[in-house]
Design an enzyme around this catalytic site. Structure first.
Site, PDB file in Angstrom:
ATOM      1  N   HIS A   1      -9.462   1.755   4.818  1.00 13.15           N
ATOM      2  CA  HIS A   1      -8.113   1.640   5.594  1.00 13.15           C
ATOM      3  C   HIS A   1      -8.700   2.772   6.953  1.00 13.15           C
ATOM      4  O   HIS A   1      -9.409   3.436   6.583  1.00 13.15           O
ATOM      5  CB  HIS A   1      -7.471   2.163   5.113  1.00 13.15           C
ATOM      6  CG  HIS A   1      -5.705   2.263   5.860  1.00 13.15           C
ATOM      7  ND1 HIS A   1      -5.264   3.110   6.729  1.00 13.15           N
ATOM      8  CD2 HIS A   1      -5.306   0.760   5.334  1.00 13.15           C
ATOM      9  CE1 HIS A   1      -4.201   2.915   6.525  1.00 13.15           C
ATOM     10  NE2 HIS A   1      -3.869   1.413   6.069  1.00 13.15           N
TER      11      HIS A   1
ATOM     12  N   GLU B   1      -6.231  -4.841  10.934  1.00  9.93           N
ATOM     13  CA  GLU B   1      -4.675  -3.525  10.701  1.00  9.93           C
ATOM     14  C   GLU B   1      -4.959  -3.366  12.318  1.00  9.93           C
ATOM     15  O   GLU B   1      -5.721  -2.307  11.871  1.00  9.93           O
ATOM     16  CB  GLU B   1      -4.946  -3.213   9.620  1.00  9.93           C
ATOM     17  CG  GLU B   1      -4.578  -3.108   7.945  1.00  9.93           C
ATOM     18  CD  GLU B   1      -3.674  -2.340   7.760  1.00  9.93           C
ATOM     19  OE1 GLU B   1      -2.885  -2.503   6.894  1.00  9.93           O
ATOM     20  OE2 GLU B   1      -4.487  -1.319   7.084  1.00  9.93           O
TER      21      GLU B   1
ATOM     22  N   LYS C   1       0.250   4.434  -0.309  1.00 11.08           N
ATOM     23  CA  LYS C   1      -0.584   5.159   0.641  1.00 11.08           C
ATOM     24  C   LYS C   1      -0.135   6.371  -0.399  1.00 11.08           C
ATOM     25  O   LYS C   1      -0.420   6.210  -1.762  1.00 11.08           O
ATOM     26  CB  LYS C   1       0.040   5.222   1.954  1.00 11.08           C
ATOM     27  CG  LYS C   1      -0.162   4.413   2.508  1.00 11.08           C
ATOM     28  CD  LYS C   1       0.165   5.016   3.528  1.00 11.08           C
ATOM     29  CE  LYS C   1       0.101   3.223   4.620  1.00 11.08           C
ATOM     30  NZ  LYS C   1      -0.461   3.391   6.377  1.00 11.08           N
TER      31      LYS C   1
ATOM     32  N   ASN D   1       0.989  -1.168   0.295  1.00 10.87           N
ATOM     33  CA  ASN D   1      -0.516   0.118   0.124  1.00 10.87           C
ATOM     34  C   ASN D   1       0.962   1.236   0.153  1.00 10.87           C
ATOM     35  O   ASN D   1       1.343   1.575   1.010  1.00 10.87           O
ATOM     36  CB  ASN D   1      -1.224  -0.410   0.827  1.00 10.87           C
ATOM     37  CG  ASN D   1      -1.345   1.274   1.089  1.00 10.87           C
ATOM     38  OD1 ASN D   1      -1.506   2.330   0.419  1.00 10.87           O
ATOM     39  ND2 ASN D   1      -2.102   1.476   2.933  1.00 10.87           N
TER      40      ASN D   1
ATOM     41  N   GLY E   1       2.258   2.417  10.593  1.00 12.45           N
ATOM     42  CA  GLY E   1       3.899   3.561  10.717  1.00 12.45           C
ATOM     43  C   GLY E   1       4.131   3.420  12.194  1.00 12.45           C
ATOM     44  O   GLY E   1       4.281   4.803  12.344  1.00 12.45           O
TER      45      GLY E   1
ATOM     46  N   SER F   1       3.345  -2.177   9.923  1.00 14.19           N
ATOM     47  CA  SER F   1       5.249  -1.807  10.804  1.00 14.19           C
ATOM     48  C   SER F   1       5.348  -3.625  10.759  1.00 14.19           C
ATOM     49  O   SER F   1       6.116  -3.864  10.830  1.00 14.19           O
ATOM     50  CB  SER F   1       5.336  -2.061  12.347  1.00 14.19           C
ATOM     51  OG  SER F   1       4.987  -0.340  12.450  1.00 14.19           O
TER      52      SER F   1
ATOM     53  N   GLU G   1      -7.044   4.972   8.074  1.00  7.04           N
ATOM     54  CA  GLU G   1      -6.590   6.439   7.573  1.00  7.04           C
ATOM     55  C   GLU G   1      -7.781   6.723   6.420  1.00  7.04           C
ATOM     56  O   GLU G   1      -7.758   8.520   7.487  1.00  7.04           O
ATOM     57  CB  GLU G   1      -5.174   6.840   6.963  1.00  7.04           C
ATOM     58  CG  GLU G   1      -3.820   6.232   7.307  1.00  7.04           C
ATOM     59  CD  GLU G   1      -2.881   5.580   6.683  1.00  7.04           C
ATOM     60  OE1 GLU G   1      -3.404   5.760   5.531  1.00  7.04           O
ATOM     61  OE2 GLU G   1      -2.045   4.691   7.501  1.00  7.04           O
TER      62      GLU G   1
HETATM   63  P1  PGA Z   1       3.288  -0.054   7.849  1.00  5.97           P
HETATM   64  O1  PGA Z   1       1.500   0.849   6.953  1.00  5.97           O
HETATM   65  O2  PGA Z   1       3.324  -1.247   7.686  1.00  5.97           O
HETATM   66  O3  PGA Z   1       3.324   1.367   7.010  1.00  5.97           O
HETATM   67  O4  PGA Z   1       2.816   0.219   9.587  1.00  5.97           O
HETATM   68  C1  PGA Z   1       0.478  -0.326   6.917  1.00  5.97           C
HETATM   69  C2  PGA Z   1      -0.528  -0.025   6.336  1.00  5.97           C
HETATM   70  O5  PGA Z   1      -1.091   1.048   6.548  1.00  5.97           O
HETATM   71  O6  PGA Z   1      -1.556  -0.612   5.398  1.00  5.97           O
END
Ligand code: PGA
Length: 256
Positions: free
Chosen positions: A96, A168, A11, A9, A174, A214, A98
């Site tokens: 997601h 998640e 982003k 992803n 992140g 992560s 976010e």
């Molecule tokens: P990350 O993000 O691997 O940077 O923690 C995962 C995601 O949001 O899909």
């Protein structure tokens, strides 16, 4: 046996030229693994077309990070499932955290989007997961139940096996804090149990559940060793050829 699925992803990262470079690099690194793992790249909308061209003819698949649920219309700024299909997308990330956190996404919009995606032959990757506050309050399972039951409301059993769920935990995205493999397994097992109640054991056993938060080359093997972890949704570590390629290779190694 569920086929491992590793998705990147990206982003809101990568200009078009950077996206082409990353996709080219990944294709060079990963072409040998094509048959054993579903490898999926989810660039921003602006680079879908170019990345699609780069990966055409390989087994790397294309996904989008969001979709609207109407085919067309006066919906300024939105992208329809038809448009994604047109660009060669096979998958789309939906709900997601976010998007839930910053863009008002709800279980209801997730549900509309998931149905629209399935209706157009796009595989939805439906994201679920608790915040730190919710985990600390002991309501992780309640949140998962809410996200799964309401996010998938009205989706038929026949479509269930075509979905991917991404667990998640918001506190692990992140932040560098990964859920332990036990925490991931516990949540995945719970989600599969919810799916079994909705669709029966057989269908639930076919649904792929990815872990996200992560994920890096250092922790992918342990996560993938868990029986209900079928893959990963990778954010930060998917932005570099070396780290994403290592994650894919290590995941393939574990589930061989
Ligand atoms: P990350 O993000 O691997 O940077 O923690 C995962 C995601 O949001 O899909």
């Amino acid at each position: 046996m569920r086929k491992t699925i590793i998705a990147g992803n990206w982003k809101m990262f990568k200009t078009t030229s950077e996206a082409i470079e990353l996709a080219n690099g990944l294709q060079r690194e990963l072409y040998k693994l094509e048959e054993t793992v579903d490898i999926l790249l989810c660039p921003p909308f602006t680079a879908l077309s170019e990345v699609s061209e780069v990966i055409t003819g390989s087994n790397i698949k294309l996904g989008a990070q969001n979709v609207y649920w109407k085919d067309e219309g006066a919906f300024t700024g939105e992208i329809s499932p038809l448009m994604l299909k047109d660009l060669g997308c096979a998958f789309v990330i939906i709900g997601h955290s976010e998007r839930r956190q910053f863009f008002g996404e709800t279980n209801e919009s997730v549900n509309n989007k998931a149905k629209a995606a399935l209706g157009h032959g796009l595989t939805p990757i439906i994201c679920v997961g608790e915040t730190l506050q919710e985990r600390e309050a002991g309501s992780t399972f309640k949140v998962l139940e809410d996200h799964v039951q309401n996010g998938l409301k009205g989706i038929e059993e026949s479509a269930a096996a075509a979905m991917v769920i991404a667990y998640e935990p918001v506190w692990a995205i992140g932040t560098g804090k990964t859920a332990t493999s036990q925490q991931a397994q516990e949540a995945h097992e719970y989600i599969r149990g919810l799916l079994a109640k909705m669709y029966g054991q057989e269908a639930a056993a076919q649904v792929r559940i990815q872990y996200g938060g992560s994920v890096k080359p250092e922790n992918i093997s342990e996560l993938m060793a868990q029986p209900d972890v079928d893959g990963a949704l990778v954010g930060g570590a998917s932005l570099k050829v070396e780290t994403f390629a290592q994650i894919v290779k290590k995941a393939a190694e574990v589930k061989k």
